[in-house]
Design a protein around this motif. Sequence first.
Motif, short mmCIF file in Angstrom:
data_model
loop_
_atom_site.label_atom_id
_atom_site.label_comp_id
_atom_site.label_asym_id
_atom_site.label_seq_id
_atom_site.Cartn_x
_atom_site.Cartn_y
_atom_site.Cartn_z
N HIS A 30 38.35 32.34 40.72
CA HIS A 30 38.49 33.76 40.39
C HIS A 30 38.96 34.04 38.96
O HIS A 30 38.55 34.99 38.34
CB HIS A 30 39.40 34.48 41.41
CG HIS A 30 40.86 34.19 41.25
ND1 HIS A 30 41.43 33.02 41.68
CD2 HIS A 30 41.86 34.93 40.72
CE1 HIS A 30 42.73 33.04 41.41
NE2 HIS A 30 43.02 34.20 40.83
N ASP A 31 39.82 33.17 38.43
CA ASP A 31 40.36 33.42 37.08
C ASP A 31 39.68 32.58 36.01
O ASP A 31 40.22 32.40 34.92
CB ASP A 31 41.87 33.14 37.07
CG ASP A 31 42.67 34.39 37.41
OD1 ASP A 31 42.07 35.49 37.40
OD2 ASP A 31 43.87 34.26 37.70
N LYS A 55 39.66 33.28 32.30
CA LYS A 55 40.83 33.12 31.44
C LYS A 55 40.61 32.03 30.39
O LYS A 55 41.37 31.92 29.44
CB LYS A 55 42.08 32.82 32.28
CG LYS A 55 42.58 34.07 32.99
CD LYS A 55 43.90 33.84 33.65
CE LYS A 55 44.38 35.12 34.34
NZ LYS A 55 45.56 34.86 35.18
N HIS A 97 39.26 39.20 31.39
CA HIS A 97 38.93 37.92 32.03
C HIS A 97 37.94 38.00 33.19
O HIS A 97 37.11 37.11 33.34
CB HIS A 97 40.19 37.11 32.37
CG HIS A 97 40.89 37.53 33.63
ND1 HIS A 97 41.81 38.53 33.66
CD2 HIS A 97 40.77 37.07 34.90
CE1 HIS A 97 42.24 38.67 34.90
NE2 HIS A 97 41.63 37.81 35.68
N HIS A 118 37.86 40.87 41.41
CA HIS A 118 39.12 40.58 42.09
C HIS A 118 40.30 41.42 41.58
O HIS A 118 41.38 41.36 42.14
CB HIS A 118 39.44 39.07 42.06
CG HIS A 118 39.89 38.56 40.72
ND1 HIS A 118 39.01 38.20 39.73
CD2 HIS A 118 41.13 38.34 40.21
CE1 HIS A 118 39.68 37.78 38.66
NE2 HIS A 118 40.98 37.86 38.92
N HIS A 119 40.07 42.23 40.54
CA HIS A 119 41.14 43.14 40.10
C HIS A 119 40.78 44.60 40.31
O HIS A 119 41.41 45.49 39.74
CB HIS A 119 41.47 42.90 38.62
CG HIS A 119 42.27 41.65 38.40
ND1 HIS A 119 43.57 41.52 38.85
CD2 HIS A 119 41.96 40.47 37.80
CE1 HIS A 119 44.01 40.31 38.52
NE2 HIS A 119 43.04 39.65 37.90
N ASP A 168 45.47 36.48 45.90
CA ASP A 168 45.93 36.31 44.52
C ASP A 168 47.31 36.95 44.35
O ASP A 168 48.24 36.35 43.81
CB ASP A 168 44.91 36.97 43.59
CG ASP A 168 45.19 36.70 42.11
OD1 ASP A 168 45.91 35.73 41.81
OD2 ASP A 168 44.70 37.47 41.27
N ALA A 188 47.43 40.81 35.22
CA ALA A 188 46.08 40.29 35.12
C ALA A 188 46.04 38.89 35.70
O ALA A 188 45.08 38.47 36.25
CB ALA A 188 45.66 40.26 33.66
#
Length: 516
Positions: free
Chosen positions: A359-360, A363, A388, A412-413, A441, A516
């Motif tokens: 998911h990240d 980054k 990201h 996801h955010h 998360d 984030a």
Amino acid sequence: THRPSPKAPPRILVIDDQGPIRSFLCELLAHDFNAQIGTAATLAEAEAQLRKGWDLVITDMTLPDGNALEAITRWQAHEALPPVVLISGFLSEDYIAEAKRLGVAEVLAKPFRPEALLDTVHALLPKTPQHERHRLPELKALGDDLFAMDRKMGFVFKIFSIPHREGAHEITKRALEVAVQIEGAQGGWMALAERARNRLVWVAGSVEPSVREIRLAGSKFEALLESGEEELFWDTEPSWPGLAPQQGFSLPITMQDEPVGVLTLLGVDPAAHRDIDRRQLLALLLRRLDVLLDNQAMQAALAESVRETLIALVRTLEARDRYTKDHSRRVGDLAAKIAREMGLDEETAELVRVGGLLHDIGKVGIPDAVLLKPGRYTEREFAIMKAHPGIGDAILKHMDLLVRERQIVRHHHERMDGRGYPDRLRGEEIPLPARIVCVADAIDAMTTHRVYRKAQPLSFAVEQLRKNAGTQFDPKVVEAALRLIERGEVRSQADEAPSAEILLPYSAREDFITEA
Ligand SMILES: [Fe+2]
């Protein structure tokens, strides 16, 4: 619009891409109704013809430039259509239901008796003066041959339209459906061999079996999977444990010409089974299935290697920050647990596990100065951080293989109330797997030590989840997560002895749930 006068001959438009069938239908209708017939070989031609006004339209289902049902929907939007008769060799329940919904007057399955069509046409042309009907016997015989050819062509078309990108499960399911139709069987099943574990695993069937796998060694299928040539016949014995005995046969499924499984068709008429056309079509289907399965195995191997590479990338990424070490793995595992707790299938659980792992990944593109900053973000830094999900999406975009994982990475955010990022989706617009990873998360972020604060106890996480359910989080996902927490399946680092790492100084950064 055209208005039929009682004296004028009825006007009928025939849409079929096969010339011989078109002329057969024309001859039949002209003969019986003294009708004026127009023809079209494609939907585009039909559309041009439609403006001329007809009393009846007879159309094939599948035309070179599209599906008649879709065209009918389009046409209805513009003008009043005359009654439509749909003829097709391949009528699934779905198609028939859709045709009824669209107001199609009659659906005829090929091959039909010419009288059936004539009766239908007669019923739909009320203003036509009754004509004496005298069918020519040779015309009827010709019609049967034509329809047989049409049907065969249709099957070839069907075999080649089994979707190759849908995954092995869908491919075997569709191939079985086509096999059942070709053979005119009442049902059937398909199983693939797992030689390493010496078993045969059920992958598709017209019924649900009570047993999903059987031992291969010593079974009737052993020889069939050895030689790849034999054919097993069924009569008084069940072909699979728990099934009723039925007349039928089993053939080997191959991959790169090696036998890898079994196709069984049941409720088969033995005389029809010897039909040369059917044998040819079935052989063609199995050949196609060979290619599709081989392709699928390659795709799966490729997807696996891409996934491995990406996961390695995530590990490298997390190594930049000792506090987020293992964060993605934990998010993936927790997301999968939540999915199962919600009663979702294993495929979805695995999707959110991999989606959680990745998911990240965006980054990677965030500078260390921002990513590892211990203090509060400036507005500018937060804006950089917020990029990201988009970066992650761009990374995965080039890999056609991880389409659904990409949605998790991108969304996801997002927040239920539409105040998230990057697309400000709200509620159900956010894909469910992304909503699940979002909660996982947040839980992991709260319950682990961070560079800017210590881990919070579980009670705090529970409070935050409740407080933000409906605004930030999907309430149904939160409910499932709370059940897991209640059962002690989630831990907080706050409840564990602190490691040397976290005894190093940290500073406070607020609002970490929306971090984030
Ligand atoms: Fe994130």
